[in-house]
Scaffold this motif. Structure first.
Motif, short mmCIF file in Angstrom:
data_model
loop_
_atom_site.label_atom_id
_atom_site.label_comp_id
_atom_site.label_asym_id
_atom_site.label_seq_id
_atom_site.Cartn_x
_atom_site.Cartn_y
_atom_site.Cartn_z
N PHE A 135 0.81 -1.23 -0.04
CA PHE A 135 -0.04 -0.20 -0.72
C PHE A 135 1.07 1.21 0.37
CE2 PHE A 135 -3.79 -2.75 1.45
CZ PHE A 135 -4.32 -2.33 0.34
N TYR A 136 1.67 1.29 0.78
CA TYR A 136 3.04 2.56 0.90
C TYR A 136 3.36 2.57 -0.74
CZ TYR A 136 6.21 5.96 2.50
OH TYR A 136 7.23 6.32 2.68
N PHE A 137 4.08 1.16 -1.35
CA PHE A 137 4.43 2.35 -2.58
C PHE A 137 3.76 2.75 -3.07
CE2 PHE A 137 8.32 -1.05 -1.19
CZ PHE A 137 9.17 -0.03 -1.35
N VAL A 138 2.50 1.64 -3.47
CA VAL A 138 0.67 2.21 -4.37
C VAL A 138 0.35 3.58 -4.24
CG1 VAL A 138 -1.13 2.20 -4.79
CG2 VAL A 138 -0.40 -0.17 -4.26
N GLY A 139 0.52 4.10 -2.48
CA GLY A 139 0.88 5.38 -2.36
C GLY A 139 1.70 6.09 -3.13
N MET A 140 2.93 6.00 -3.17
CA MET A 140 4.30 6.88 -3.79
C MET A 140 4.01 7.00 -5.53
SD MET A 140 7.76 5.18 -1.73
CE MET A 140 8.56 6.11 -3.21
N LEU A 141 3.49 5.73 -5.32
CA LEU A 141 2.71 6.16 -7.71
C LEU A 141 2.15 7.18 -7.29
CD1 LEU A 141 3.57 4.66 -10.02
CD2 LEU A 141 1.71 2.95 -9.89
N SER A 142 1.28 6.62 -6.66
CA SER A 142 -0.01 7.79 -6.87
C SER A 142 0.66 9.41 -6.81
CB SER A 142 -1.37 7.65 -6.17
OG SER A 142 -0.31 8.11 -4.68
N ASP A 143 1.35 9.46 -6.71
CA ASP A 143 2.60 10.57 -6.32
C ASP A 143 3.04 11.30 -7.22
OD1 ASP A 143 1.38 11.98 -3.45
OD2 ASP A 143 2.96 10.94 -2.19
N THR A 144 3.06 10.28 -7.72
CA THR A 144 4.83 10.77 -8.91
C THR A 144 4.24 10.74 -9.65
OG1 THR A 144 4.49 7.97 -9.89
CG2 THR A 144 6.15 8.67 -8.29
N THR A 145 2.44 10.16 -10.30
CA THR A 145 1.07 9.80 -11.54
C THR A 145 1.13 11.49 -10.94
OG1 THR A 145 -0.31 9.15 -10.35
CG2 THR A 145 1.77 7.97 -11.81
#
Length: 265
Positions: free
Chosen positions: A199-209
């Motif tokens: 979930f943490y890495f999914v959150g980081m991905l949402s920030d980059t996009t």
């Protein structure tokens, strides 16, 4: 009541360890703030060299990073991650530990309903999380007042700090569902770490996009610290989403646990 006290006693050691660890993290990070504040312009030039997507992913907001609350948001992201692991670990072990330790059949022979059992375990887990948050917020408050270089809104500080508690409740609910659905969990920590970091890495991905829709897939992004500082409040849609997850997960846990076959030793 005896069951609740027994569960609290079982969580006592882990609660102390997690509380102490979170206090140490915030003390360490906030002790750096006076140095950052003195050399704000130099650090700002360094951070401007990083892409905005990367800065967002790791929690750097140049607009307010060098204020006490803006700087506090940086370690808060890591502290929230640790808090989520604690909550997920507790939630996942709520029922699974009885199966793993072969005490489930003994527990269910007691003259109490499964609803009572799960309620006692849920209350104990919630109390453990509340204690952790009270200790952490108290220590963080003292530290922030010690290192501040100007006035700040303590109300905003509390709102930021409480985001960890809300996220912990979500992961506690996730953990409980997994605990009652999965027949036997050999390693609670392994499962907890895998799910939380996913979930943490999914959150980081949402920030980059930069896509807001993707934020709904990660509880870590339900509480945007920059938004909280700017608007002095939480985003209603994400509050509703988080509350919905908690309610549905706990309700499903009660339904599944009440009908679940418990294998005897």
């Amino acid at each position: 009541m005896n069951m609740l006290l027994h569960e609290l006693k079982a969580y006592r050691k882990s609660t102390i360890i997690w509380s102490f660890s979170l206090v140490m993290i915030i003390v360490l990070f906030m002790s750096f703030y006076p140095s950052f504040a003195r050399d704000a312009e130099d650090f700002k030039k360094i951070m401007e060299g990083y892409p905005e997507a990367i800065r967002n992913a790791v929690g750097f907001n140049l607009g307010n990073f060098f204020t006490i609350l803006g700087f506090y948001c940086f370690p808060l992201s890591f502290i929230t991650l640790c808090g989520a692991i604690q909550a997920m670990n507790i939630g996942t072990s709520i029922v699974s530990k009885e199966v793993r330790e072969k005490t489930a059949d003994y527990l269910l022979t007691k003259p109490v309903t499964r609803t009572t059992i799960l309620t006692a375990k849920l209350l104990a887990a919630s109390i453990s999380i509340v204690i952790t948050n009270v200790v952490y917020i108290a220590a963080a408050s003292i530290m922030v007042f010690q290192v501040k270089t100007g006035d700040f809104s303590f109300e905003l500080f509390l709102m930021l700090s409480l985001t960890m508690f809300f996220i912990q409740l979500i992961f506690l609910a996730f953990g409980i569902v997994i605990s009652v659905i999965v027949p036997k969990i050999k390693s609670v920590l392994t499962v907890s770490l895998a799910i939380v970091f996913a979930f943490y890495f999914v959150g980081m991905l949402s920030d980059t996009t930069g896509e807001d829709l993707k934020r709904y897939f990660s509880p870590f992004k339900y509480f945007d610290t920059a938004y909280i500082i700017k608007h002095s409040g939480y985003e209603a849609s994400f509050l509703i989403a988080g509350a919905g997850i908690i309610i549905l997960a706990i309700a499903a846990s009660y339904v599944v646990y009440s009908k679940k076959d418990i294998h005897s030793v």
